[in-house]
Design an enzyme around this catalytic site. Structure first.
Site, PDB file in Angstrom:
ATOM      1  N   ARG A   1       0.875  -1.169   0.000  1.00  0.00           N
ATOM      2  CA  ARG A   1       0.000   0.000   0.000  1.00  0.00           C
ATOM      3  C   ARG A   1       0.916   1.225   0.000  1.00  0.00           C
ATOM      4  O   ARG A   1       2.113   1.120   0.021  1.00  0.00           O
ATOM      5  CB  ARG A   1      -0.964   0.011   1.187  1.00  0.00           C
ATOM      6  N   GLY A   2       0.283   2.365  -0.180  1.00  0.00           N
ATOM      7  CA  GLY A   2       1.064   3.587  -0.376  1.00  0.00           C
ATOM      8  C   GLY A   2       1.112   3.864  -1.872  1.00  0.00           C
ATOM      9  O   GLY A   2       1.431   2.956  -2.654  1.00  0.00           O
ATOM     10  N   ALA A   3       0.796   5.079  -2.277  1.00  0.00           N
ATOM     11  CA  ALA A   3       0.629   5.364  -3.700  1.00  0.00           C
ATOM     12  C   ALA A   3       1.805   4.916  -4.574  1.00  0.00           C
ATOM     13  O   ALA A   3       1.620   4.160  -5.536  1.00  0.00           O
ATOM     14  CB  ALA A   3       0.341   6.861  -3.883  1.00  0.00           C
TER      15      ALA A   3
ATOM     16  N   ASP B   1      -2.021  10.475  -1.493  1.00  0.00           N
ATOM     17  CA  ASP B   1      -2.340   9.447  -2.484  1.00  0.00           C
ATOM     18  C   ASP B   1      -2.714  10.058  -3.808  1.00  0.00           C
ATOM     19  O   ASP B   1      -2.641   9.394  -4.850  1.00  0.00           O
ATOM     20  CB  ASP B   1      -3.487   8.576  -1.951  1.00  0.00           C
TER      21      ASP B   1
ATOM     22  N   ASN C   1      -5.410  12.296   1.227  1.00  0.00           N
ATOM     23  CA  ASN C   1      -4.542  11.429   2.027  1.00  0.00           C
ATOM     24  C   ASN C   1      -5.392  10.626   3.004  1.00  0.00           C
ATOM     25  O   ASN C   1      -6.619  10.779   3.057  1.00  0.00           O
ATOM     26  CB  ASN C   1      -3.482  12.275   2.761  1.00  0.00           C
ATOM     27  N   LYS C   2      -4.728   9.770   3.758  1.00  0.00           N
ATOM     28  CA  LYS C   2      -5.439   8.897   4.691  1.00  0.00           C
ATOM     29  C   LYS C   2      -6.412   9.668   5.576  1.00  0.00           C
ATOM     30  O   LYS C   2      -6.114  10.765   6.027  1.00  0.00           O
ATOM     31  CB  LYS C   2      -4.400   8.181   5.572  1.00  0.00           C
TER      32      LYS C   2
ATOM     33  N   GLN D   1      -1.827   1.969  10.138  1.00  0.00           N
ATOM     34  CA  GLN D   1      -0.538   1.980   9.412  1.00  0.00           C
ATOM     35  C   GLN D   1       0.546   2.683  10.235  1.00  0.00           C
ATOM     36  O   GLN D   1       1.714   2.361  10.161  1.00  0.00           O
ATOM     37  CB  GLN D   1      -0.661   2.695   8.057  1.00  0.00           C
TER      38      GLN D   1
ATOM     39  N   ARG E   1      -7.831  -0.407  -6.445  1.00  0.00           N
ATOM     40  CA  ARG E   1      -8.090   0.622  -5.434  1.00  0.00           C
ATOM     41  C   ARG E   1      -8.299   1.940  -6.183  1.00  0.00           C
ATOM     42  O   ARG E   1      -7.555   2.239  -7.117  1.00  0.00           O
ATOM     43  CB  ARG E   1      -6.933   0.766  -4.424  1.00  0.00           C
TER      44      ARG E   1
HETATM   45  C1  LIG Z   1       3.476   7.770  -0.036  1.00  0.00           C
HETATM   46  S1  LIG Z   1       1.822   7.362  -0.208  1.00  0.00           S
HETATM   47  C2  LIG Z   1       1.415   7.125   1.468  1.00  0.00           C
HETATM   48  C3  LIG Z   1      -0.054   7.222   1.694  1.00  0.00           C
HETATM   49  O1  LIG Z   1      -0.716   5.998   1.390  1.00  0.00           O
HETATM   50  C4  LIG Z   1      -1.487   5.622   2.510  1.00  0.00           C
HETATM   51  O2  LIG Z   1      -2.714   5.051   2.156  1.00  0.00           O
HETATM   52  P1  LIG Z   1      -2.844   3.427   2.150  1.00  0.00           P
HETATM   53  O3  LIG Z   1      -2.023   2.904   3.285  1.00  0.00           O
HETATM   54  O4  LIG Z   1      -4.333   3.197   2.298  1.00  0.00           O
HETATM   55  O5  LIG Z   1      -2.324   3.007   0.796  1.00  0.00           O
HETATM   56  C5  LIG Z   1      -1.695   6.903   3.294  1.00  0.00           C
HETATM   57  O6  LIG Z   1      -2.695   7.716   2.713  1.00  0.00           O
HETATM   58  C6  LIG Z   1      -0.333   7.501   3.141  1.00  0.00           C
HETATM   59  O7  LIG Z   1      -0.219   8.851   3.443  1.00  0.00           O
END
Ligand SMILES: CSC[C@H]1O[C@H](OP(=O)(O)O)[C@H](O)[C@@H]1O
Length: 365
Positions: free
Chosen positions: A53-55, A244, A254-255, A203, A90
């Site tokens: 996960r993470g963009a 994201d 963002n989250k 996370q 996603r």
């Molecule tokens: C560098 S992108 C990090 C970003 O991604 C996370 O979302 P997820 O864990 O659901 O993919 C979160 O928004 C982070 O800030």
């Protein structure tokens, strides 16, 4: 980055030259498990179920998803279907669409029989570029931390609040929001990180705390609702978060919970920065309210996962059995609440003009 005495990326090509290996982030911090991806379906599941996960890491995984899918069928139709299958995994992180479009651009003009090899080359380029991009984000962002440290006459650490995980686990390496933190530590700047646990997927608790501990970086885990209190009491010098998807005018998705931190930061005159690579900018959008917000399973709220005293991993329910839950996974922070954007090309205001100044080739497109 560091895991024990070894250096890892979050995704890599297996020794056999075709399998893809990832760290299963749904098992951290209690188990460090490497998972091998062999098919497009494996890559899609890894993205949908958040093993990765993470963009930026989602984009890198999608790129390798093309490689694995084309191994089975490299026809024009397959090329189209692979991309469609990946983007459905996603909806919010724009790097997924960015990676699909980049892979298609490279592969579509090629003869089908040459596409697999070309796909692996391009996926490798995407990963290598991500590492360099995030290292550059660190180089630019560290200046903000250094300035604060000098203003404090280097007497006390710089207190940084971050939300979710935008560390090396959210990218191929270095991270985005944490890249300046890693750089600061390398340069001998004293830092302390307030780590939002980041309900419901935690996370921050599972991933950011694990990353920082592995690097010996001073930090404290806090509940998501503590950040405003810490800001009111002068315990936060700067907020740095990831994103994201950021629009061409600087609205930041963002989250979930990021927007509330930005409001608290503004109310307490605390700088609120967002770290991002150019690949996370959606040049097709101006208004952040148009960004699709992923709605995830309510079970992520109703049950939590953790390790029992005896070491076994388990999940427990935290609400009455029939309680319904709503689980929007992201929110949008309007550009007006963002002090600045830390990119691989430098730091700019969260505005169309600011982004156009750093990415003229995109803004004019
Ligand atoms: C560098 S992108 C990090 C970003 O991604 C996370 O979302 P997820 O864990 O659901 O993919 C979160 O928004 C982070 O800030």
């Amino acid at each position: 980055m560091k895991v024990g005495d070894r250096h890892y990326h979050s995704i890599w090509l297996a020794d056999d030259g075709w399998g893809v290996e990832i760290i299963d982030q749904t098992r951290l911090p209690h188990r460090f498990e490497v998972v091998r991806l062999e098919t497009l379906a494996d890559a899609c599941r890894a993205i949908s179920d958040m093993l990765v996960r993470g963009a930026p890491l989602i984009g890198a995984t999608a790129a390798y998803g093309f490689c694995l899918g084309l191994r089975r069928d490299s026809s024009d139709q397959a090329l189209l279907q692979i991309g469609e299958q990946l983007v459905r995994c996603r909806p919010t992180a724009v790097n997924l669409r960015w990676a699909v479009e980049r892979m298609r651009l490279v592969l579509a003009p090629l003869p089908a029989e040459t596409r697999v090899e070309a796909a692996y080359r391009e996926a490798g380029r995407i990963c290598g570029e991500d590492v360099a991009t995030n290292e550059a984000i660190g180089r630019h962002g560290v200046e903000l931390i250094r300035r604060i440290w000098e203003e404090k006459e280097k007497k006390t650490p710089v207190n940084i609040l971050t939300h979710c995980n935008a560390g090396w686990l959210a990218t191929v390496d270095w991270g985005t929001a944490l890249a300046p933190v890693y750089r600061a530590v390398q340069e001998g700047i004293a830092v302390h990180v307030w780590v939002d646990e980041t309900r419901p997927r935690n996370q921050g608790a599972h991933l950011t705390a694990w990353e920082l501990a592995a690097h010996g970086i001073d930090h404290h885990l806090i509940v998501d609702n503590a950040g405003g209190h810490l800001m009111q009491h002068g315990m936060v010098d700067i907020c740095i978060v990831g994103t994201d998807r950021t629009t061409a005018s600087g609205d930041v998705c963002n989250k979930i919970g990021t927007y509330l931190k930005a409001l608290a930061a503004r109310d307490n005159n605390i700088p609120f920065y967002v770290a991002l690579p150019g690949s996370t900018i959606d040049w097709t959008l101006t208004d952040g309210r148009e960004i699709p917000i992923e709605e995830r399973d309510q079970d992520e709220i109703l049950r939590v996962w953790g390790r029992e005293e005896g070491g076994d991993l388990t999940r427990v329910s935290i609400a009455p059995e029939q309680t319904p839950a709503a689980n929007p996974a992201f929110d949008v922070t309007p550009a007006g609440l963002v002090t600045g954007l830390i990119t691989e090309r430098g730091i700019c205001p969260a505005s169309r003009e600011g982004l156009a100044g750093l990415y003229p080739e995109e803004a004019g497109a």
